[in-house]
Scaffold this motif. Structure first.
Motif, PDB file in Angstrom:
ATOM      1  N   THR A  12       9.054  70.318  58.192  1.00  0.00           N
ATOM      2  CA  THR A  12      10.452  70.159  57.792  1.00  0.00           C
ATOM      3  C   THR A  12      11.022  71.535  57.521  1.00  0.00           C
ATOM      4  O   THR A  12      10.306  72.450  57.119  1.00  0.00           O
ATOM      5  CB  THR A  12      10.593  69.301  56.522  1.00  0.00           C
ATOM      6  OG1 THR A  12       9.811  69.885  55.494  1.00  0.00           O
ATOM      7  CG2 THR A  12      10.127  67.878  56.768  1.00  0.00           C
ATOM      8  N   LYS A  13      12.295  71.655  57.729  1.00  0.00           N
ATOM      9  CA  LYS A  13      12.962  72.924  57.447  1.00  0.00           C
ATOM     10  C   LYS A  13      13.175  73.052  55.948  1.00  0.00           C
ATOM     11  O   LYS A  13      13.097  72.083  55.210  1.00  0.00           O
ATOM     12  CB  LYS A  13      14.316  72.970  58.153  1.00  0.00           C
ATOM     13  CG  LYS A  13      14.196  73.011  59.647  1.00  0.00           C
ATOM     14  CD  LYS A  13      15.568  73.132  60.246  1.00  0.00           C
ATOM     15  CE  LYS A  13      15.475  73.250  61.757  1.00  0.00           C
ATOM     16  NZ  LYS A  13      16.779  73.446  62.362  1.00  0.00           N
ATOM     17  N   LYS A  14      13.466  74.246  55.517  1.00  0.00           N
ATOM     18  CA  LYS A  14      13.801  74.459  54.119  1.00  0.00           C
ATOM     19  C   LYS A  14      15.067  73.665  53.800  1.00  0.00           C
ATOM     20  O   LYS A  14      15.923  73.476  54.658  1.00  0.00           O
ATOM     21  CB  LYS A  14      14.043  75.937  53.835  1.00  0.00           C
ATOM     22  CG  LYS A  14      12.819  76.802  53.998  1.00  0.00           C
ATOM     23  CD  LYS A  14      13.081  78.220  53.580  1.00  0.00           C
ATOM     24  CE  LYS A  14      14.157  78.840  54.438  1.00  0.00           C
ATOM     25  NZ  LYS A  14      14.398  80.242  54.200  1.00  0.00           N
ATOM     26  N   ALA A  15      15.180  73.211  52.555  1.00  0.00           N
ATOM     27  CA  ALA A  15      16.355  72.434  52.153  1.00  0.00           C
ATOM     28  C   ALA A  15      17.630  73.216  52.392  1.00  0.00           C
ATOM     29  O   ALA A  15      18.638  72.660  52.818  1.00  0.00           O
ATOM     30  CB  ALA A  15      16.232  72.043  50.684  1.00  0.00           C
ATOM     31  N   SER A  16      17.597  74.524  52.163  1.00  0.00           N
ATOM     32  CA  SER A  16      18.813  75.323  52.350  1.00  0.00           C
ATOM     33  C   SER A  16      19.238  75.337  53.817  1.00  0.00           C
ATOM     34  O   SER A  16      20.423  75.378  54.125  1.00  0.00           O
ATOM     35  CB  SER A  16      18.601  76.750  51.841  1.00  0.00           C
ATOM     36  OG  SER A  16      17.544  77.366  52.544  1.00  0.00           O
ATOM     37  N   ASP A  17      18.272  75.299  54.748  1.00  0.00           N
ATOM     38  CA  ASP A  17      18.619  75.252  56.168  1.00  0.00           C
ATOM     39  C   ASP A  17      19.289  73.937  56.527  1.00  0.00           C
ATOM     40  O   ASP A  17      20.262  73.890  57.256  1.00  0.00           O
ATOM     41  CB  ASP A  17      17.374  75.430  57.037  1.00  0.00           C
ATOM     42  CG  ASP A  17      16.774  76.822  56.921  1.00  0.00           C
ATOM     43  OD1 ASP A  17      17.493  77.734  56.453  1.00  0.00           O
ATOM     44  OD2 ASP A  17      15.605  76.985  57.285  1.00  0.00           O
ATOM     45  N   VAL A  18      18.732  72.841  56.004  1.00  0.00           N
ATOM     46  CA  VAL A  18      19.281  71.525  56.310  1.00  0.00           C
ATOM     47  C   VAL A  18      20.658  71.365  55.685  1.00  0.00           C
ATOM     48  O   VAL A  18      21.600  70.926  56.330  1.00  0.00           O
ATOM     49  CB  VAL A  18      18.327  70.419  55.816  1.00  0.00           C
ATOM     50  CG1 VAL A  18      18.955  69.048  55.997  1.00  0.00           C
ATOM     51  CG2 VAL A  18      16.998  70.501  56.556  1.00  0.00           C
ATOM     52  N   LEU A  19      20.795  71.734  54.414  1.00  0.00           N
ATOM     53  CA  LEU A  19      22.083  71.596  53.734  1.00  0.00           C
ATOM     54  C   LEU A  19      23.128  72.516  54.333  1.00  0.00           C
ATOM     55  O   LEU A  19      24.310  72.212  54.326  1.00  0.00           O
ATOM     56  CB  LEU A  19      21.936  71.879  52.237  1.00  0.00           C
ATOM     57  CG  LEU A  19      21.136  70.847  51.457  1.00  0.00           C
ATOM     58  CD1 LEU A  19      20.974  71.300  50.014  1.00  0.00           C
ATOM     59  CD2 LEU A  19      21.785  69.482  51.513  1.00  0.00           C
ATOM     60  N   GLY A  20      22.694  73.640  54.866  1.00  0.00           N
ATOM     61  CA  GLY A  20      23.623  74.602  55.444  1.00  0.00           C
ATOM     62  C   GLY A  20      24.427  74.041  56.597  1.00  0.00           C
ATOM     63  O   GLY A  20      25.482  74.549  56.933  1.00  0.00           O
ATOM     64  N   ARG A  21      23.934  72.991  57.202  1.00  0.00           N
ATOM     65  CA  ARG A  21      24.675  72.375  58.299  1.00  0.00           C
ATOM     66  C   ARG A  21      25.951  71.702  57.812  1.00  0.00           C
ATOM     67  O   ARG A  21      26.924  71.616  58.537  1.00  0.00           O
ATOM     68  CB  ARG A  21      23.820  71.328  58.993  1.00  0.00           C
ATOM     69  CG  ARG A  21      22.650  71.897  59.720  1.00  0.00           C
ATOM     70  CD  ARG A  21      21.906  70.789  60.402  1.00  0.00           C
ATOM     71  NE  ARG A  21      20.635  71.278  60.906  1.00  0.00           N
ATOM     72  CZ  ARG A  21      19.671  70.520  61.328  1.00  0.00           C
ATOM     73  NH1 ARG A  21      19.825  69.213  61.335  1.00  0.00           N
ATOM     74  NH2 ARG A  21      18.556  71.034  61.767  1.00  0.00           N
ATOM     75  N   TRP A  22      25.932  71.177  56.597  1.00  0.00           N
ATOM     76  CA  TRP A  22      27.069  70.409  56.100  1.00  0.00           C
ATOM     77  C   TRP A  22      27.806  71.092  54.961  1.00  0.00           C
ATOM     78  O   TRP A  22      28.966  70.806  54.732  1.00  0.00           O
ATOM     79  CB  TRP A  22      26.598  69.035  55.627  1.00  0.00           C
ATOM     80  CG  TRP A  22      26.016  68.245  56.748  1.00  0.00           C
ATOM     81  CD1 TRP A  22      26.699  67.615  57.737  1.00  0.00           C
ATOM     82  CD2 TRP A  22      24.643  68.038  57.022  1.00  0.00           C
ATOM     83  NE1 TRP A  22      25.834  67.010  58.596  1.00  0.00           N
ATOM     84  CE2 TRP A  22      24.564  67.250  58.185  1.00  0.00           C
ATOM     85  CE3 TRP A  22      23.469  68.429  56.394  1.00  0.00           C
ATOM     86  CZ2 TRP A  22      23.362  66.848  58.729  1.00  0.00           C
ATOM     87  CZ3 TRP A  22      22.270  68.022  56.947  1.00  0.00           C
ATOM     88  CH2 TRP A  22      22.230  67.241  58.098  1.00  0.00           C
ATOM     89  N   LEU A  23      27.148  71.953  54.245  1.00  0.00           N
ATOM     90  CA  LEU A  23      27.771  72.614  53.106  1.00  0.00           C
ATOM     91  C   LEU A  23      28.120  74.044  53.457  1.00  0.00           C
ATOM     92  O   LEU A  23      27.338  74.752  54.077  1.00  0.00           O
ATOM     93  CB  LEU A  23      26.817  72.617  51.904  1.00  0.00           C
ATOM     94  CG  LEU A  23      26.390  71.251  51.385  1.00  0.00           C
ATOM     95  CD1 LEU A  23      25.403  71.434  50.242  1.00  0.00           C
ATOM     96  CD2 LEU A  23      27.577  70.439  50.933  1.00  0.00           C
ATOM     97  N   ILE A  24      29.297  74.450  53.044  1.00  0.00           N
ATOM     98  CA  ILE A  24      29.689  75.833  53.250  1.00  0.00           C
ATOM     99  C   ILE A  24      30.219  76.370  51.930  1.00  0.00           C
ATOM    100  O   ILE A  24      30.744  75.623  51.114  1.00  0.00           O
ATOM    101  CB  ILE A  24      30.772  75.967  54.345  1.00  0.00           C
ATOM    102  CG1 ILE A  24      31.981  75.099  54.035  1.00  0.00           C
ATOM    103  CG2 ILE A  24      30.203  75.642  55.702  1.00  0.00           C
ATOM    104  CD1 ILE A  24      33.151  75.309  54.968  1.00  0.00           C
ATOM    105  N   LYS A  25      30.061  77.657  51.735  1.00  0.00           N
ATOM    106  CA  LYS A  25      30.590  78.289  50.536  1.00  0.00           C
ATOM    107  C   LYS A  25      32.071  78.544  50.733  1.00  0.00           C
ATOM    108  O   LYS A  25      32.482  79.065  51.770  1.00  0.00           O
ATOM    109  CB  LYS A  25      29.907  79.634  50.282  1.00  0.00           C
ATOM    110  CG  LYS A  25      28.568  79.544  49.672  1.00  0.00           C
ATOM    111  CD  LYS A  25      28.073  80.954  49.355  1.00  0.00           C
ATOM    112  CE  LYS A  25      26.743  80.931  48.683  1.00  0.00           C
ATOM    113  NZ  LYS A  25      26.277  82.283  48.368  1.00  0.00           N
ATOM    114  N   LYS A  26      32.862  78.147  49.747  1.00  0.00           N
ATOM    115  CA  LYS A  26      34.268  78.499  49.773  1.00  0.00           C
ATOM    116  C   LYS A  26      34.813  78.415  48.365  1.00  0.00           C
ATOM    117  O   LYS A  26      34.238  77.761  47.492  1.00  0.00           O
ATOM    118  CB  LYS A  26      35.057  77.614  50.731  1.00  0.00           C
ATOM    119  CG  LYS A  26      35.087  76.141  50.408  1.00  0.00           C
ATOM    120  CD  LYS A  26      35.914  75.440  51.479  1.00  0.00           C
ATOM    121  CE  LYS A  26      36.064  73.980  51.210  1.00  0.00           C
ATOM    122  NZ  LYS A  26      36.904  73.344  52.215  1.00  0.00           N
TER     123      LYS A  26
END
Length: 142
Positions: free
Chosen positions: A46-60
């Protein structure tokens, strides 16, 4: 990797791996050649959680307004229940209208406390200005 960092497997993991590797007593899948292949078969990479979440979450940057009526609890003592309900309804209608006109999103209402966001669920270029305008409108109207 064991808890000591040496790569040693605990006895319970080894026992589980052995059961999985050997399959059921009546046939079952062929036994893998190494413990490594058993681990891959049991728990896919499995990928790191940050990699998976990075697909849908963006910093703004976002703006939040948390508003509540001052001395609303004191109004409970001096107003009738009908007057209190009407006041609360007017307040919530005002918040909804101001939120809509400033392109905000009403996230939560708890009693007389409201939470409104800008540039979170929907993009708003001048979100901080809109949040300030909303806060001033609510304050001046109430």
């Amino acid at each position: 990797v064991g808890s000591d960092g040496t790569g040693a497997l605990s006895d319970s993991i080894r026992t589980t791996m052995h059961r999985v590797a050997s399959g059921p007593s009546t046939g079952g899948p062929p036994r893998p050649k190494s413990n490594h292949s058993v681990l891959q078969a049991c728990s896919p990479r499995t990928k790191k959680a940050s990699d998976v979440l990075g697909r849908w979450l963006i910093k703004k940057k976002v703006s939040l307004l948390v508003s509540e009526m001052v001395d609303f609890d004191r109004a409970l003592c001096v107003m009738s229940i009908t007057e209190l309900i009407e006041l609360h309804e007017r307040y919530l209608v005002l918040v909804q209208e101001v939120t809509k006109t400033t392109r905000g999103v009403l996230n939560a209402v708890t009693g007389d406390r409201v939470v409104v966001s800008w540039n979170a669920a929907t993009s708003v270029g001048n979100h901080s200005e809109q949040a300030c305008n909303a806060a001033l409108t609510i304050r001046d109207t109430v």
